[in-house]
Design a protein around this motif. Structure first.
Motif, PDB file in Angstrom:
ATOM      1  N   ILE A 251      -6.316   2.345   3.097  1.00  0.00           N
ATOM      2  CA  ILE A 251      -6.728   1.856   1.785  1.00  0.00           C
ATOM      3  C   ILE A 251      -6.065   2.693   0.701  1.00  0.00           C
ATOM      4  O   ILE A 251      -6.113   3.921   0.722  1.00  0.00           O
ATOM      5  N   ILE A 252      -5.423   2.032  -0.244  1.00  0.00           N
ATOM      6  CA  ILE A 252      -4.795   2.702  -1.383  1.00  0.00           C
ATOM      7  C   ILE A 252      -5.798   2.890  -2.507  1.00  0.00           C
ATOM      8  O   ILE A 252      -5.877   3.946  -3.131  1.00  0.00           O
ATOM      9  N   LYS A 253      -6.588   1.826  -2.760  1.00  0.00           N
ATOM     10  CA  LYS A 253      -7.484   1.851  -3.908  1.00  0.00           C
ATOM     11  C   LYS A 253      -8.698   0.959  -3.642  1.00  0.00           C
ATOM     12  O   LYS A 253      -8.551  -0.152  -3.124  1.00  0.00           O
ATOM     13  N   THR A 254      -9.876   1.450  -3.996  1.00  0.00           N
ATOM     14  CA  THR A 254     -11.086   0.630  -3.964  1.00  0.00           C
ATOM     15  C   THR A 254     -11.278   0.031  -5.349  1.00  0.00           C
ATOM     16  O   THR A 254     -11.404   0.760  -6.340  1.00  0.00           O
ATOM     17  N   ILE A 255     -11.307  -1.293  -5.415  1.00  0.00           N
ATOM     18  CA  ILE A 255     -11.403  -1.991  -6.694  1.00  0.00           C
ATOM     19  C   ILE A 255     -12.841  -2.395  -6.981  1.00  0.00           C
ATOM     20  O   ILE A 255     -13.353  -2.173  -8.074  1.00  0.00           O
ATOM     21  N   GLU A 256     -13.490  -2.990  -5.978  1.00  0.00           N
ATOM     22  CA  GLU A 256     -14.899  -3.327  -6.060  1.00  0.00           C
ATOM     23  C   GLU A 256     -15.532  -3.004  -4.713  1.00  0.00           C
ATOM     24  O   GLU A 256     -14.863  -2.546  -3.793  1.00  0.00           O
ATOM     25  N   ARG A 257     -16.801  -3.264  -4.599  1.00  0.00           N
ATOM     26  CA  ARG A 257     -17.538  -2.906  -3.385  1.00  0.00           C
ATOM     27  C   ARG A 257     -16.939  -3.548  -2.142  1.00  0.00           C
ATOM     28  O   ARG A 257     -16.867  -2.928  -1.083  1.00  0.00           O
ATOM     29  N   ASP A 258     -16.475  -4.791  -2.220  1.00  0.00           N
ATOM     30  CA  ASP A 258     -15.925  -5.478  -1.053  1.00  0.00           C
ATOM     31  C   ASP A 258     -14.493  -5.929  -1.313  1.00  0.00           C
ATOM     32  O   ASP A 258     -14.044  -6.961  -0.813  1.00  0.00           O
ATOM     33  N   PHE A 259     -13.749  -5.141  -2.083  1.00  0.00           N
ATOM     34  CA  PHE A 259     -12.413  -5.547  -2.521  1.00  0.00           C
ATOM     35  C   PHE A 259     -11.546  -4.301  -2.654  1.00  0.00           C
ATOM     36  O   PHE A 259     -11.766  -3.466  -3.532  1.00  0.00           O
ATOM     37  N   VAL A 260     -10.557  -4.161  -1.748  1.00  0.00           N
ATOM     38  CA  VAL A 260      -9.709  -2.971  -1.751  1.00  0.00           C
ATOM     39  C   VAL A 260      -8.237  -3.373  -1.661  1.00  0.00           C
ATOM     40  O   VAL A 260      -7.902  -4.455  -1.179  1.00  0.00           O
ATOM     41  N   GLN A 261      -7.381  -2.471  -2.134  1.00  0.00           N
ATOM     42  CA  GLN A 261      -5.937  -2.638  -1.964  1.00  0.00           C
ATOM     43  C   GLN A 261      -5.498  -1.794  -0.789  1.00  0.00           C
ATOM     44  O   GLN A 261      -5.922  -0.647  -0.636  1.00  0.00           O
ATOM     45  N   LYS A 262      -4.638  -2.371   0.081  1.00  0.00           N
ATOM     46  CA  LYS A 262      -4.193  -1.671   1.276  1.00  0.00           C
ATOM     47  C   LYS A 262      -2.686  -1.434   1.260  1.00  0.00           C
ATOM     48  O   LYS A 262      -1.928  -2.152   0.597  1.00  0.00           O
ATOM     49  N   LYS A 263      -2.283  -0.427   2.047  1.00  0.00           N
ATOM     50  CA  LYS A 263      -0.862  -0.111   2.159  1.00  0.00           C
ATOM     51  C   LYS A 263      -0.151  -1.130   3.014  1.00  0.00           C
ATOM     52  O   LYS A 263       1.004  -1.493   2.766  1.00  0.00           O
TER      53      LYS A 263
ATOM     54  N   LYS B 179       7.331  -6.106   4.477  1.00  0.00           N
ATOM     55  CA  LYS B 179       8.480  -5.431   3.859  1.00  0.00           C
ATOM     56  C   LYS B 179       8.954  -6.206   2.634  1.00  0.00           C
ATOM     57  O   LYS B 179       9.345  -5.623   1.623  1.00  0.00           O
ATOM     58  N   GLU B 180       8.909  -7.532   2.741  1.00  0.00           N
ATOM     59  CA  GLU B 180       9.307  -8.367   1.613  1.00  0.00           C
ATOM     60  C   GLU B 180       8.343  -8.177   0.444  1.00  0.00           C
ATOM     61  O   GLU B 180       8.766  -8.089  -0.722  1.00  0.00           O
ATOM     62  N   CYS B 181       7.048  -8.104   0.742  1.00  0.00           N
ATOM     63  CA  CYS B 181       6.046  -7.875  -0.310  1.00  0.00           C
ATOM     64  C   CYS B 181       6.267  -6.519  -0.975  1.00  0.00           C
ATOM     65  O   CYS B 181       6.183  -6.395  -2.199  1.00  0.00           O
ATOM     66  N   ALA B 182       6.539  -5.497  -0.159  1.00  0.00           N
ATOM     67  CA  ALA B 182       6.766  -4.152  -0.689  1.00  0.00           C
ATOM     68  C   ALA B 182       8.010  -4.126  -1.572  1.00  0.00           C
ATOM     69  O   ALA B 182       8.026  -3.487  -2.635  1.00  0.00           O
ATOM     70  N   LYS B 183       9.057  -4.837  -1.141  1.00  0.00           N
ATOM     71  CA  LYS B 183      10.294  -4.892  -1.914  1.00  0.00           C
ATOM     72  C   LYS B 183      10.064  -5.522  -3.273  1.00  0.00           C
ATOM     73  O   LYS B 183      10.665  -5.125  -4.277  1.00  0.00           O
ATOM     74  N   ARG B 184       9.152  -6.499  -3.318  1.00  0.00           N
ATOM     75  CA  ARG B 184       8.854  -7.190  -4.574  1.00  0.00           C
ATOM     76  C   ARG B 184       7.748  -6.506  -5.375  1.00  0.00           C
ATOM     77  O   ARG B 184       7.405  -6.957  -6.470  1.00  0.00           O
ATOM     78  N   GLY B 185       7.170  -5.443  -4.818  1.00  0.00           N
ATOM     79  CA  GLY B 185       6.095  -4.740  -5.510  1.00  0.00           C
ATOM     80  C   GLY B 185       4.801  -5.524  -5.573  1.00  0.00           C
ATOM     81  O   GLY B 185       4.017  -5.379  -6.524  1.00  0.00           O
ATOM     82  N   LEU B 186       4.551  -6.341  -4.568  1.00  0.00           N
ATOM     83  CA  LEU B 186       3.353  -7.179  -4.550  1.00  0.00           C
ATOM     84  C   LEU B 186       2.236  -6.494  -3.764  1.00  0.00           C
ATOM     85  O   LEU B 186       2.427  -6.147  -2.593  1.00  0.00           O
ATOM     86  N   PRO B 187       1.070  -6.299  -4.373  1.00  0.00           N
ATOM     87  CA  PRO B 187      -0.036  -5.627  -3.675  1.00  0.00           C
ATOM     88  C   PRO B 187      -0.638  -6.486  -2.573  1.00  0.00           C
ATOM     89  O   PRO B 187      -0.550  -7.722  -2.608  1.00  0.00           O
ATOM     90  N   MET B 188      -1.247  -5.817  -1.594  1.00  0.00           N
ATOM     91  CA  MET B 188      -1.923  -6.474  -0.480  1.00  0.00           C
ATOM     92  C   MET B 188      -3.395  -6.077  -0.515  1.00  0.00           C
ATOM     93  O   MET B 188      -3.711  -4.891  -0.630  1.00  0.00           O
ATOM     94  N   TYR B 189      -4.272  -7.061  -0.408  1.00  0.00           N
ATOM     95  CA  TYR B 189      -5.697  -6.818  -0.585  1.00  0.00           C
ATOM     96  C   TYR B 189      -6.496  -7.192   0.658  1.00  0.00           C
ATOM     97  O   TYR B 189      -6.111  -8.083   1.432  1.00  0.00           O
ATOM     98  N   SER B 190      -7.639  -6.533   0.799  1.00  0.00           N
ATOM     99  CA  SER B 190      -8.539  -6.789   1.923  1.00  0.00           C
ATOM    100  C   SER B 190      -9.983  -6.686   1.461  1.00  0.00           C
ATOM    101  O   SER B 190     -10.283  -6.036   0.449  1.00  0.00           O
ATOM    102  N   THR B 191     -10.857  -7.345   2.184  1.00  0.00           N
ATOM    103  CA  THR B 191     -12.282  -7.086   2.011  1.00  0.00           C
ATOM    104  C   THR B 191     -12.625  -5.792   2.752  1.00  0.00           C
ATOM    105  O   THR B 191     -11.933  -5.401   3.695  1.00  0.00           O
ATOM    106  N   VAL B 192     -13.686  -5.123   2.321  1.00  0.00           N
ATOM    107  CA  VAL B 192     -14.167  -3.933   3.030  1.00  0.00           C
ATOM    108  C   VAL B 192     -14.916  -4.348   4.284  1.00  0.00           C
ATOM    109  O   VAL B 192     -14.709  -3.797   5.368  1.00  0.00           O
ATOM    110  N   ASN B 193     -15.781  -5.331   4.134  1.00  0.00           N
ATOM    111  CA  ASN B 193     -16.402  -5.933   5.311  1.00  0.00           C
ATOM    112  C   ASN B 193     -15.387  -6.825   6.012  1.00  0.00           C
ATOM    113  O   ASN B 193     -14.446  -7.329   5.390  1.00  0.00           O
ATOM    114  N   SER B 194     -15.583  -7.009   7.303  1.00  0.00           N
ATOM    115  CA  SER B 194     -14.719  -7.903   8.081  1.00  0.00           C
ATOM    116  C   SER B 194     -15.475  -9.186   8.395  1.00  0.00           C
ATOM    117  O   SER B 194     -16.638  -9.140   8.806  1.00  0.00           O
TER     118      SER B 194
END
Length: 281
Positions: A166-178, A238-253
């Motif tokens: 996880i790079i950043k926690t944005i909300e309780r169930d919303f995070v940015q991932k590497k 890799k394509e997303c990283a090249k374009r600088g596009l963030p990837m997001y996940s829920t904290v819960n699965s």
């Protein structure tokens, strides 16, 4: 004809002062809401895994699929009779399109062909080794809206794997991932198509549709292996990283990774955390 019972849901939704009416404001509002909803195609690649495949199918169709338009299932030329029988039953289900490869081509090639079948703006990728929370697709749609409120995004998932940091926690169930894999994940099809066009230009070979020789082998299949010498999901990241596009996940699965043939036997890094189940584990 027997009178319509006033206790039915149909009566409550569609009758005004006891008179059936399509001008019921609530009904019209709901109809317009349904028409405005973005629909997704679900893509699943499979090969010779009957036990987990059947569990995945059962769980998938027990979930809310109202946001799903088509379910594309690509079988990589399975030879297991039980698996083939399961797929023959699956193709009878509503929304399902089944394609069987004429020869075994490999997981990344098969999955890529499956994804490229979609004509939608977004595609949802699932494994044939998954249990789903009943609201998993709705939660993925929720995550897309959250991501769009922040601007551009690359991919989304409702499966939180601990080895994907996880790079950043944005909300309780919303995070940015590497990084994010391809397990219960949403991809943008514009990126997928552009990336594939670039690969096709480099190799002078069309991935889809693909021609088949008289001996049943795919034409220039060796070129497909060259194109996907790395996992297709890592190429996408890799394509997303090249374009600088963030990837997001829920904290819960909201989906669970089944091991095969025994579930709950995966390495902890390959199992989701905080699974919100339906009492089916």
């Amino acid at each position: 004809a027997a009178p319509i019972s006033k206790t039915t849901n149909w009566y409550r939704r569609n009758c005004v002062n006891g008179v059936p009416s399509i001008t019921n404001p609530a009904s019209l509002k709901n109809l317009l809401r349904l028409r405005r909803m973005i629909k997704y195609d679900i893509c699943m690649a499979t090969w010779n895994r009957p036990k987990s495949l059947q569990m995945t199918i059962d769980s998938l169709f027990e979930s809310d699929l109202s946001l799903c338009d088509r379910i594309y299932v690509y079988d990589d030329c399975s030879f297991n009779k039980e698996n083939i029988d399961i797929l023959n039953e699956l193709k009878k289900k509503d929304k399902v399109t089944l394609y069987t490869q004429p020869t075994h081509i490999g997981v990344h090639e098969n999955a890529t062909m499956c994804i490229l079948s979609s004509d939608k703006n977004y595609v949802v990728i699932i494994g044939d080794d998954t249990l789903f929370n009943k609201e998993w697709l709705n939660k993925l749609d929720w995550l897309r809206k959250k991501a769009e409120n922040r601007g551009e995004w690359g991919c989304l998932t409702v499966a939180n794997f601990p080895n994907q940091s996880i790079i950043k926690t944005i909300e309780r169930d919303f995070v940015q991932k590497k990084e994010i894999g391809s397990f219960s994940t949403m991809y943008r099809m514009d990126i997928m198509r552009e990336h594939n066009t670039e690969l096709e230009t480099t190799t002078s070979f069309k991935v889809w549709p693909v021609g088949v020789r008289e001996d049943g082998q795919l034409i220039a299949m060796d070129k497909m292996h060259i194109m996907y010498d790395d996992a297709y999901d890592w190429l996408y990241q890799k394509e997303c990283a090249k374009r600088g596009l963030p990837m997001y996940s829920t904290v819960n699965s909201y989906s669970y990774h089944l091991d095969y043939p025994c579930k709950k036997a995966l390495h902890p890094h390959n199992q989701v955390v905080n699974f919100v189940g339906n009492g089916n584990l």
